[in-house]
Write a protein that holds these residues in place. Sequence first.
Motif, PDB file in Angstrom:
ATOM      1  N   GLU A  95       0.865  -1.175   0.000  1.00  0.00           N
ATOM      2  CA  GLU A  95       0.000   0.000   0.000  1.00  0.00           C
ATOM      3  C   GLU A  95       0.903   1.227   0.000  1.00  0.00           C
ATOM      4  O   GLU A  95       1.527   1.563   1.008  1.00  0.00           O
ATOM      5  CB  GLU A  95      -0.922  -0.006   1.228  1.00  0.00           C
ATOM      6  N   LYS A  97       0.807   4.590   0.071  1.00  0.00           N
ATOM      7  CA  LYS A  97       0.746   5.685   1.046  1.00  0.00           C
ATOM      8  C   LYS A  97       1.130   5.208   2.439  1.00  0.00           C
ATOM      9  O   LYS A  97       1.737   5.918   3.222  1.00  0.00           O
ATOM     10  CB  LYS A  97      -0.677   6.260   1.096  1.00  0.00           C
ATOM     11  N   HIS A  98       0.722   3.982   2.724  1.00  0.00           N
ATOM     12  CA  HIS A  98       1.010   3.367   4.006  1.00  0.00           C
ATOM     13  C   HIS A  98       2.529   3.285   4.197  1.00  0.00           C
ATOM     14  O   HIS A  98       3.053   3.645   5.246  1.00  0.00           O
ATOM     15  CB  HIS A  98       0.387   1.972   4.009  1.00  0.00           C
ATOM     16  N   ASP A 100       4.851   5.102   2.718  1.00  0.00           N
ATOM     17  CA  ASP A 100       5.364   6.459   2.888  1.00  0.00           C
ATOM     18  C   ASP A 100       5.268   6.898   4.328  1.00  0.00           C
ATOM     19  O   ASP A 100       6.151   7.538   4.868  1.00  0.00           O
ATOM     20  CB  ASP A 100       4.545   7.444   2.040  1.00  0.00           C
ATOM     21  N   GLY A 101       4.155   6.559   4.956  1.00  0.00           N
ATOM     22  CA  GLY A 101       3.904   7.002   6.314  1.00  0.00           C
ATOM     23  C   GLY A 101       4.798   6.358   7.351  1.00  0.00           C
ATOM     24  O   GLY A 101       5.145   6.992   8.338  1.00  0.00           O
ATOM     25  N   GLU A 227      -6.796  16.284   5.652  1.00  0.00           N
ATOM     26  CA  GLU A 227      -6.000  15.348   4.855  1.00  0.00           C
ATOM     27  C   GLU A 227      -4.556  15.255   5.346  1.00  0.00           C
ATOM     28  O   GLU A 227      -3.971  14.185   5.375  1.00  0.00           O
ATOM     29  CB  GLU A 227      -6.032  15.757   3.385  1.00  0.00           C
ATOM     30  N   PRO A 232      -1.863   7.216   7.137  1.00  0.00           N
ATOM     31  CA  PRO A 232      -1.428   6.856   5.792  1.00  0.00           C
ATOM     32  C   PRO A 232      -2.211   5.648   5.237  1.00  0.00           C
ATOM     33  O   PRO A 232      -2.132   4.569   5.793  1.00  0.00           O
ATOM     34  CB  PRO A 232       0.047   6.483   5.968  1.00  0.00           C
ATOM     35  N   GLY A 233      -2.943   5.875   4.195  1.00  0.00           N
ATOM     36  CA  GLY A 233      -3.712   4.794   3.579  1.00  0.00           C
ATOM     37  C   GLY A 233      -5.192   4.848   3.906  1.00  0.00           C
ATOM     38  O   GLY A 233      -5.984   4.109   3.331  1.00  0.00           O
ATOM     39  N   ASN A 261      -8.963   0.559   0.267  1.00  0.00           N
ATOM     40  CA  ASN A 261      -7.521   0.685  -0.010  1.00  0.00           C
ATOM     41  C   ASN A 261      -6.743  -0.539   0.425  1.00  0.00           C
ATOM     42  O   ASN A 261      -5.931  -1.084  -0.318  1.00  0.00           O
ATOM     43  CB  ASN A 261      -6.948   1.915   0.695  1.00  0.00           C
TER      44      ASN A 261
END
Length: 528
Positions: A95, A97-98, A100-101, A227, A232-233, A261
């Motif tokens: 995932e 965005k996950h 990235d976080g 936002e 994240p995700g 997601n």
Amino acid sequence: MSQQKKQQQKKQSGQKPKTAIVPTRDENYAEWYQQVVRSADMAETSAVRGCMVIKPWGYAVWENIQQGLDGMFKATGHQNAYFPLFIPLSYLEKEAKHVDGFAKECAVVTHHRLEADGEGGLKPAGELEEPLVVRPTSEMIIGATFAKWIESWRDLPLLVNQWANVVRWEMRTRLFLRTAEFLWQEGHTAHATSEEAIEETLQMLEVYREFATEWLAIPVVTGEKTESERFPGAVNTYCIEGMMQDRKALQAGTSHFLGQNFSKAQDITFADQNTEIQHAWTTSWGVSTRLIGGLIMTHGDDDGMIMPPRVAPAHLVILPVLHKEETREAVLEYCEQLVKDLRAQSFDGKPIRVELDTRDLRGGEKSWQWIKRGIPLRVEVGPRDMENDAVFMGRRDRGHKEKTTVQRTEFISGIESLLTEMQDGMLQKARAHRDEHTRIIDTKEEFYAFFTPEREGDEQSPAPIHGGFAMTHFSGDEHAEETIKKELAVTVRCIPTAGQGLPGQDEPGTCPFTGQPSSTRVVWAKSY
RNA sequence: CGGGCUGUAGCGCAGCUUGGUAGCGCGCUUCACUGGGGGUGAAGAGGUCGCAGGUUCAAAUCCUGUCAGCCCGACCA
């Protein structure tokens, strides 16, 4: 030094009454917090950077939190399970965005064995084919498991919770508030429809709100994250935010609507009633040992911790006065009977938790230890009280000198309502503090003034406590949000849920930062 | 991860500039006197000065590295 000299010195050096915690909250809030954690015997730092040892008195609070929350999770249909500490690296990559976080704060296991390095030490050996990440959260591994468990719409909803530890390699840590390893619970659920998943997300948010308010006596604002503050995700992140005594916000719990997601990343699918394959809708929600930090910063005073009775490790301590040999045994016996009688009473549906402190310490010193630990009630029993069949009682929510004699039977029968009164009083006091420092703000100038301290701080004397919750209209412009964060270190804590009785919340208006129309006010604050 | 500060007895600190193998307060132990709110007196115990190198006849002290803590920043569900 004689008592007299001491008194004199106090008079000369001044004015300021002696407090058990130095510095006081006003003098240096951050340092005060650390001293309370230490003086209350709740936790200490460990040999491992950023990791804490939770001591029995602190851990007992966590156990009470667990017990209370767990009951609420069960009552809403959830079951406990346990998932692995280690997550294959490849899972985390699924995932975007996950990743990235969390990528920047992961502990990674690359070897599974140690061997002698030839210089008397050990070195890692047996490199793993695929590195394992120590879970910073478990969406991916639980998602992968859910994918196996779920086949049909009949398997939904799937409602699971786990009590676990997680690791996030934080650069700046503070006991309870942010540590590299911490304890928490993470709920994970999967649903057939978006509506149902959203309903679950909001239901658990409400569980957190109720728990924080009713058990921890921490009033919280519920709302949705913007936002920039979102998990994240997640599609939406909801939170409960409390105001600490230095008027900063503490995010005390989060509940996420994850949409599809994670189910798409992990292929969580089910056959619906029309035999069509669909992706499930998932949620996750959690609170952590950070709640204990919230308790300290909401309720503690300049003499240390103050425990809300519902989560206090003990409700009261009995301090026998054992000076004279002749009366010693009788006093002890009297105290032991009192312990029995009290334990037969209940508070919050459970037996009263009593400590009998017979340690051979001087009375004052012993008493102060319990004050610093925040026990709700201290009861002294000596020959005099025994004669009158009474106890000498001090409440932690009152001054330490303000003690009263109460008839024994009256004390025993009134203990439940007394603790209830204290629990309610703590919530009211915290709520009054929050309301006092929650302000409707309609201009940019006023906003900046609100969050600017009267003078700059340094290490010796930090900037005075200032600010609070600012309720302004906000158009949602990310650029404006970013600028304010840069200039004032103030962020939108949440877009509050309607109908919480927050001042001016539900009237439409104009955003003071962009001049755009806005339908609701948001909560701004500095935060932990 | 960048900048600053700090690591000396359980806790808080002095000593370091001007190298000569440690000291104070609190706490701890024992005894006596005390005793309903952080006692009094006496006698004790406790430290390879965060760790590792280096300079030196000699390092807590000077140099380098490293680890940990605190503050600021970046970052952070």
